[in-house]
Design an enzyme around this catalytic site. Structure first.
Site: not given
Ligand code: SF4
Length: 214
Positions: A119, A138
């Site tokens: 991420k 996310d």
């Protein structure tokens, strides 16, 4: 699916003409630090903490030489402060020792940095280097994309792959930033504002999500 994706992208662009990263930073390593702090923490909290941290350690070299316990004190309110402080200092040391003082520009190199997962790496690739196909998966992204029928499940790596298959690569990074804004404003985890949602025609869960948890 292609038409649906393009329509959603356009509607998000109409609502948010800019697609800024919510984290405040000036230097590339500062973004790396801010993203590390944002794990299990709000961007707003991180933006309150980083000015003091960056003022105390105003260069990459200063951050790499920081006393970890002092960094812990600065980042305490972000949670998981011991892990975060250690990762920040060690990652800054690695930037100097292995990458010439720059945040590297490939997924493989970024994943070597302490505390950097996919991420974070995708966000850095998209925001610092404009790499097409960068998908920041996310909690907002996974929740909303599932509601819109663009992805399935909450496994970030799987959702990242699903979205990479359908999003135009040049749009993906900005799409993820806009989805975060939309997740805060309209399609919230609990009690989403479906009556104000321009994406409702594409939603598979309209009115089912009232009161759901995330
Ligand atoms: S209709 Fe409601 S649940 Fe669906 S995307 Fe819009 S705000 Fe989210």
């Amino acid at each position: 699916m292609k038409e649906k994706v393009n329509a959603i992208i356009e509607l998000l662009k109409q609502r948010y003409s800019d697609a800024p990263c919510a984290l405040h930073y000036k230097a590339d390593y500062e973004l790396m630090i801010a993203v590390r702090l944002s794990a299990q923490c709000t961007d707003a909290r991180v933006n309150l903490v980083t000015p003091g941290l960056f003022a105390a350690y105003p260069t990459l070299e200063a951050m790499a030489n920081a006393d970890i316990s002092d960094v812990e004190n600065h980042v305490h309110s972000c949670g998981f402060y011991k892990h975060k402080a250690r990762d920040i200092v060690l990652a800054c040391q690695m930037l100097l020792s292995d990458f010439g003082g720059k945040v590297p520009g490939t997924m493989e190199e970024l994943l070597r940095l302490p505390g950097v997962g996919r991420k974070t790496a995708n966000l850095l690739l998209g925001d610092l280097y404009g790499v097409p196909g960068s998908i920041v998966c996310d909690t907002h992204c996974m929740r909303i994309c599932e509601r819109l029928g663009l992805s399935k499940g909450r496994d970030p790596e799987k959702v990242e792959r699903q979205l990479r298959a359908i999003l135009p690569p040049e749009e993906s990074s900005d799409f993820c930033h806009r989805i975060v804004l939309y997740g805060r404003e309209i399609c919230t985890a609990r009690n989403p504002k479906c009556d104000q949602c321009e994406l409702a025609p594409f939603c598979t869960e309209i009115n089912k999500s009232q009161g759901s948890s995330d």
